[in-house]
Design a protein around this motif. Structure first.
Motif, PDB file in Angstrom:
ATOM      1  N   CYS A  71      14.280  -3.214 -10.162  1.00  0.00           N
ATOM      2  CA  CYS A  71      14.097  -3.798 -11.585  1.00  0.00           C
ATOM      3  C   CYS A  71      14.924  -3.903 -12.800  1.00  0.00           C
ATOM      4  O   CYS A  71      15.026  -4.787 -13.567  1.00  0.00           O
ATOM      5  CB  CYS A  71      12.680  -2.982 -12.051  1.00  0.00           C
ATOM      6  N   GLY A  72      16.011  -2.986 -12.624  1.00  0.00           N
ATOM      7  CA  GLY A  72      17.127  -2.983 -13.683  1.00  0.00           C
ATOM      8  C   GLY A  72      16.413  -2.109 -14.940  1.00  0.00           C
ATOM      9  O   GLY A  72      17.424  -1.901 -15.877  1.00  0.00           O
ATOM     10  N   VAL A  73      15.448  -1.594 -14.800  1.00  0.00           N
ATOM     11  CA  VAL A  73      15.086  -0.543 -16.012  1.00  0.00           C
ATOM     12  C   VAL A  73      15.660   0.863 -15.704  1.00  0.00           C
ATOM     13  O   VAL A  73      15.630   1.304 -14.876  1.00  0.00           O
ATOM     14  CB  VAL A  73      13.424  -0.794 -16.035  1.00  0.00           C
ATOM     15  N   THR A  74      16.023   1.527 -16.941  1.00  0.00           N
ATOM     16  CA  THR A  74      16.325   2.700 -17.038  1.00  0.00           C
ATOM     17  C   THR A  74      15.281   3.552 -16.894  1.00  0.00           C
ATOM     18  O   THR A  74      14.009   3.467 -17.363  1.00  0.00           O
ATOM     19  CB  THR A  74      17.250   3.018 -18.319  1.00  0.00           C
ATOM     20  N   GLY A  75      15.380   5.185 -16.460  1.00  0.00           N
ATOM     21  CA  GLY A  75      14.272   6.160 -16.152  1.00  0.00           C
ATOM     22  C   GLY A  75      13.874   6.360 -15.094  1.00  0.00           C
ATOM     23  O   GLY A  75      13.334   7.295 -14.755  1.00  0.00           O
ATOM     24  N   HIS A  76      14.148   5.678 -14.060  1.00  0.00           N
ATOM     25  CA  HIS A  76      13.657   5.683 -12.549  1.00  0.00           C
ATOM     26  C   HIS A  76      14.471   5.156 -11.682  1.00  0.00           C
ATOM     27  O   HIS A  76      15.497   4.128 -12.092  1.00  0.00           O
ATOM     28  CB  HIS A  76      12.135   5.461 -12.374  1.00  0.00           C
ATOM     29  N   TRP A  77      14.301   5.518 -10.385  1.00  0.00           N
ATOM     30  CA  TRP A  77      15.112   4.966  -9.325  1.00  0.00           C
ATOM     31  C   TRP A  77      14.238   4.007  -8.378  1.00  0.00           C
ATOM     32  O   TRP A  77      13.035   3.771  -8.807  1.00  0.00           O
ATOM     33  CB  TRP A  77      15.766   5.942  -8.373  1.00  0.00           C
ATOM     34  N   LYS A  78      14.869   3.340  -7.421  1.00  0.00           N
ATOM     35  CA  LYS A  78      14.338   2.482  -6.812  1.00  0.00           C
ATOM     36  C   LYS A  78      13.184   2.853  -5.912  1.00  0.00           C
ATOM     37  O   LYS A  78      11.807   2.271  -6.005  1.00  0.00           O
ATOM     38  CB  LYS A  78      15.044   1.651  -5.811  1.00  0.00           C
ATOM     39  N   TRP A  79      13.010   4.123  -5.319  1.00  0.00           N
ATOM     40  CA  TRP A  79      12.111   4.726  -4.677  1.00  0.00           C
ATOM     41  C   TRP A  79      10.933   4.788  -5.314  1.00  0.00           C
ATOM     42  O   TRP A  79       9.631   5.046  -4.898  1.00  0.00           O
ATOM     43  CB  TRP A  79      12.655   5.794  -3.961  1.00  0.00           C
ATOM     44  N   ASN A  80      10.798   5.154  -6.763  1.00  0.00           N
ATOM     45  CA  ASN A  80       9.594   5.418  -7.372  1.00  0.00           C
ATOM     46  C   ASN A  80       9.458   4.327  -8.486  1.00  0.00           C
ATOM     47  O   ASN A  80       8.777   4.551  -9.511  1.00  0.00           O
ATOM     48  CB  ASN A  80       9.573   6.702  -8.314  1.00  0.00           C
ATOM     49  N   CYS A  81      10.034   2.981  -8.110  1.00  0.00           N
ATOM     50  CA  CYS A  81       9.735   2.106  -9.133  1.00  0.00           C
ATOM     51  C   CYS A  81       8.486   1.450  -9.095  1.00  0.00           C
ATOM     52  O   CYS A  81       7.990   0.996  -8.104  1.00  0.00           O
ATOM     53  CB  CYS A  81      10.842   0.949  -8.810  1.00  0.00           C
ATOM     54  N   PRO A  82       7.632   1.495  -9.945  1.00  0.00           N
ATOM     55  CA  PRO A  82       6.323   0.701  -9.988  1.00  0.00           C
ATOM     56  C   PRO A  82       6.147  -0.533  -9.325  1.00  0.00           C
ATOM     57  O   PRO A  82       5.223  -1.032  -8.610  1.00  0.00           O
ATOM     58  CB  PRO A  82       5.882   0.985 -11.563  1.00  0.00           C
ATOM     59  N   ILE A  83       7.271  -1.564  -9.870  1.00  0.00           N
ATOM     60  CA  ILE A  83       7.231  -2.808  -9.514  1.00  0.00           C
ATOM     61  C   ILE A  83       7.489  -2.967  -8.020  1.00  0.00           C
ATOM     62  O   ILE A  83       6.885  -3.690  -7.242  1.00  0.00           O
ATOM     63  CB  ILE A  83       8.260  -3.689 -10.140  1.00  0.00           C
ATOM     64  N   TYR A  84       8.480  -2.129  -7.397  1.00  0.00           N
ATOM     65  CA  TYR A  84       8.759  -2.188  -5.901  1.00  0.00           C
ATOM     66  C   TYR A  84       7.647  -1.634  -5.228  1.00  0.00           C
ATOM     67  O   TYR A  84       7.326  -2.110  -4.106  1.00  0.00           O
ATOM     68  CB  TYR A  84       9.996  -1.000  -5.699  1.00  0.00           C
ATOM     69  N   LEU A  85       7.020  -0.505  -5.524  1.00  0.00           N
ATOM     70  CA  LEU A  85       5.768   0.107  -4.980  1.00  0.00           C
ATOM     71  C   LEU A  85       4.659  -1.049  -4.802  1.00  0.00           C
ATOM     72  O   LEU A  85       3.842  -0.842  -3.861  1.00  0.00           O
ATOM     73  CB  LEU A  85       5.538   1.379  -5.588  1.00  0.00           C
ATOM     74  N   GLU A  86       4.514  -1.756  -6.067  1.00  0.00           N
ATOM     75  CA  GLU A  86       3.397  -2.731  -5.857  1.00  0.00           C
ATOM     76  C   GLU A  86       3.714  -3.898  -4.986  1.00  0.00           C
ATOM     77  O   GLU A  86       2.925  -4.406  -4.287  1.00  0.00           O
ATOM     78  CB  GLU A  86       3.240  -3.234  -7.492  1.00  0.00           C
ATOM     79  N   GLU A  87       4.949  -4.256  -4.887  1.00  0.00           N
ATOM     80  CA  GLU A  87       5.229  -5.348  -4.002  1.00  0.00           C
ATOM     81  C   GLU A  87       5.330  -5.007  -2.389  1.00  0.00           C
ATOM     82  O   GLU A  87       4.623  -5.581  -1.744  1.00  0.00           O
ATOM     83  CB  GLU A  87       6.543  -5.674  -4.285  1.00  0.00           C
ATOM     84  N   VAL A  88       5.577  -3.717  -2.286  1.00  0.00           N
ATOM     85  CA  VAL A  88       5.313  -3.082  -1.031  1.00  0.00           C
ATOM     86  C   VAL A  88       3.785  -3.070  -0.419  1.00  0.00           C
ATOM     87  O   VAL A  88       3.616  -3.326   0.688  1.00  0.00           O
ATOM     88  CB  VAL A  88       6.107  -1.664  -0.827  1.00  0.00           C
ATOM     89  N   LYS A  89       3.141  -2.612  -1.334  1.00  0.00           N
ATOM     90  CA  LYS A  89       1.721  -2.567  -1.226  1.00  0.00           C
ATOM     91  C   LYS A  89       0.992  -4.051  -0.727  1.00  0.00           C
ATOM     92  O   LYS A  89       0.085  -4.111   0.147  1.00  0.00           O
ATOM     93  CB  LYS A  89       0.930  -1.983  -2.427  1.00  0.00           C
ATOM     94  N   LYS A  90       1.229  -4.894  -1.810  1.00  0.00           N
ATOM     95  CA  LYS A  90       1.016  -6.197  -1.498  1.00  0.00           C
ATOM     96  C   LYS A  90       1.431  -6.980  -0.109  1.00  0.00           C
ATOM     97  O   LYS A  90       0.589  -7.583   0.717  1.00  0.00           O
ATOM     98  CB  LYS A  90       1.330  -7.242  -2.725  1.00  0.00           C
ATOM     99  N   ALA A  91       2.474  -6.571   0.140  1.00  0.00           N
ATOM    100  CA  ALA A  91       3.344  -6.986   1.472  1.00  0.00           C
ATOM    101  C   ALA A  91       2.496  -6.686   2.757  1.00  0.00           C
ATOM    102  O   ALA A  91       2.333  -7.106   3.649  1.00  0.00           O
ATOM    103  CB  ALA A  91       4.601  -6.662   1.615  1.00  0.00           C
ATOM    104  N   LYS A  92       2.155  -5.227   2.599  1.00  0.00           N
ATOM    105  CA  LYS A  92       1.359  -4.618   3.742  1.00  0.00           C
ATOM    106  C   LYS A  92      -0.178  -5.334   3.872  1.00  0.00           C
ATOM    107  O   LYS A  92      -0.632  -5.500   5.090  1.00  0.00           O
ATOM    108  CB  LYS A  92       0.949  -3.102   3.410  1.00  0.00           C
ATOM    109  N   ILE A  93      -0.812  -5.550   2.851  1.00  0.00           N
ATOM    110  CA  ILE A  93      -1.902  -6.119   2.989  1.00  0.00           C
ATOM    111  C   ILE A  93      -1.895  -7.770   3.358  1.00  0.00           C
ATOM    112  O   ILE A  93      -2.709  -7.926   4.182  1.00  0.00           O
ATOM    113  CB  ILE A  93      -2.699  -6.287   1.560  1.00  0.00           C
ATOM    114  N   SER A  94      -0.905  -8.501   2.912  1.00  0.00           N
ATOM    115  CA  SER A  94      -0.644  -9.741   3.359  1.00  0.00           C
ATOM    116  C   SER A  94      -0.112  -9.997   4.693  1.00  0.00           C
ATOM    117  O   SER A  94      -0.064 -10.970   5.401  1.00  0.00           O
ATOM    118  CB  SER A  94      -0.014 -10.456   2.352  1.00  0.00           C
TER     119      SER A  94
END
Length: 219
Positions: free
Chosen positions: A186-209
């Motif tokens: 997401c390009g936001v500072t303070g975290h990495w990709k593995w704990n990025c909220p946006i990335y985790l939300e996208e992974v969750k929606k992809a599993k559901i769909s």
């Protein structure tokens, strides 16, 4: 003069008597000098050379050495070249090794005046005392620097030494994750990709769909 001549002839062997029977005392003396003076000079030279070259080896007995030197000194005296007592003492002391240095010091400081037999007795006493004390130990120092020998690495002692059969635990980084830096998703500072909220939300929606997230995983 006649009496002296007769006495000299009486002390000669028959061969010398024939050579000197027609001579007076003075002529006999001069003729004997011509015959034997060169021989006496050579004998004196040999004895004095042997005397002044005498050296006692370290560890050798001092008694026979000093007795031999006293014999040379007495022979020179019989040839008509006596040495003074001080000179004979110095010659004998100079022939001794360095182990008698303490004896030299005491002898010279006390200004001891002894005859040659008395000096021999003192040297024998000093020799006996040195044998009782024995030689001083010598520390040998070896320098192996630059010999090309490799240093042997010793194993560390204490807690850092691991026991056989156990694997050392991986070292954990100290201080946690760095706070500065941008997330690769997401390009936001303070975290990495593995704990990025946006990335985790996208992974969750992809599993559901049921949508494949392989492309996202490759990122």
């Amino acid at each position: 003069m006649v009496d002296v001549g007769c006495l000299m002839l009486a002390t000669m062997n028959p061969e010398l008597q024939k050579q000197h029977e027609d001579m007076v005392a003075y002529e006999m003396i001069e003729h004997l000098k011509e015959l034997y003076q060169g021989q006496a000079r050579q004998e004196r030279f040999d004895i004095s050379k042997a005397l002044f070259q005498c050296k006692l080896a370290e560890g050798s007995p001092v008694g026979p050495h000093v007795l031999m030197m006293i014999g040379y000194i007495e022979s020179l005296s019989k040839l008509g070249f006596p040495l003074t007592q001080e000179l004979t003492t110095d010659v004998i002391l100079q022939s001794l090794p360095d182990s008698y240095s303490q004896f030299f010091l005491n002898f010279n400081m006390n200004e001891i005046d002894k005859t040659l037999p008395q000096l021999l007795s003192m040297l024998r006493t000093a020799e006996g005392n040195m044998k009782k004390v024995g030689p001083k130990p010598i520390l040998m120092v070896y320098n192996n620097k630059g010999k090309g020998k490799a240093k042997v690495q010793t194993k560390p002692k204490g807690k850092g030494r691991s026991k056989p059969g156990k694997v050392k635990a991986a070292l954990k980084p100290k201080g946690g994750v760095a706070k500065e830096g941008n997330c690769f998703h997401c390009g936001v500072t303070g975290h990495w990709k593995w704990n990025c909220p946006i990335y985790l939300e996208e992974v969750k929606k992809a599993k559901i769909s049921g949508t494949s997230t392989s492309g996202t995983a490759k990122e």
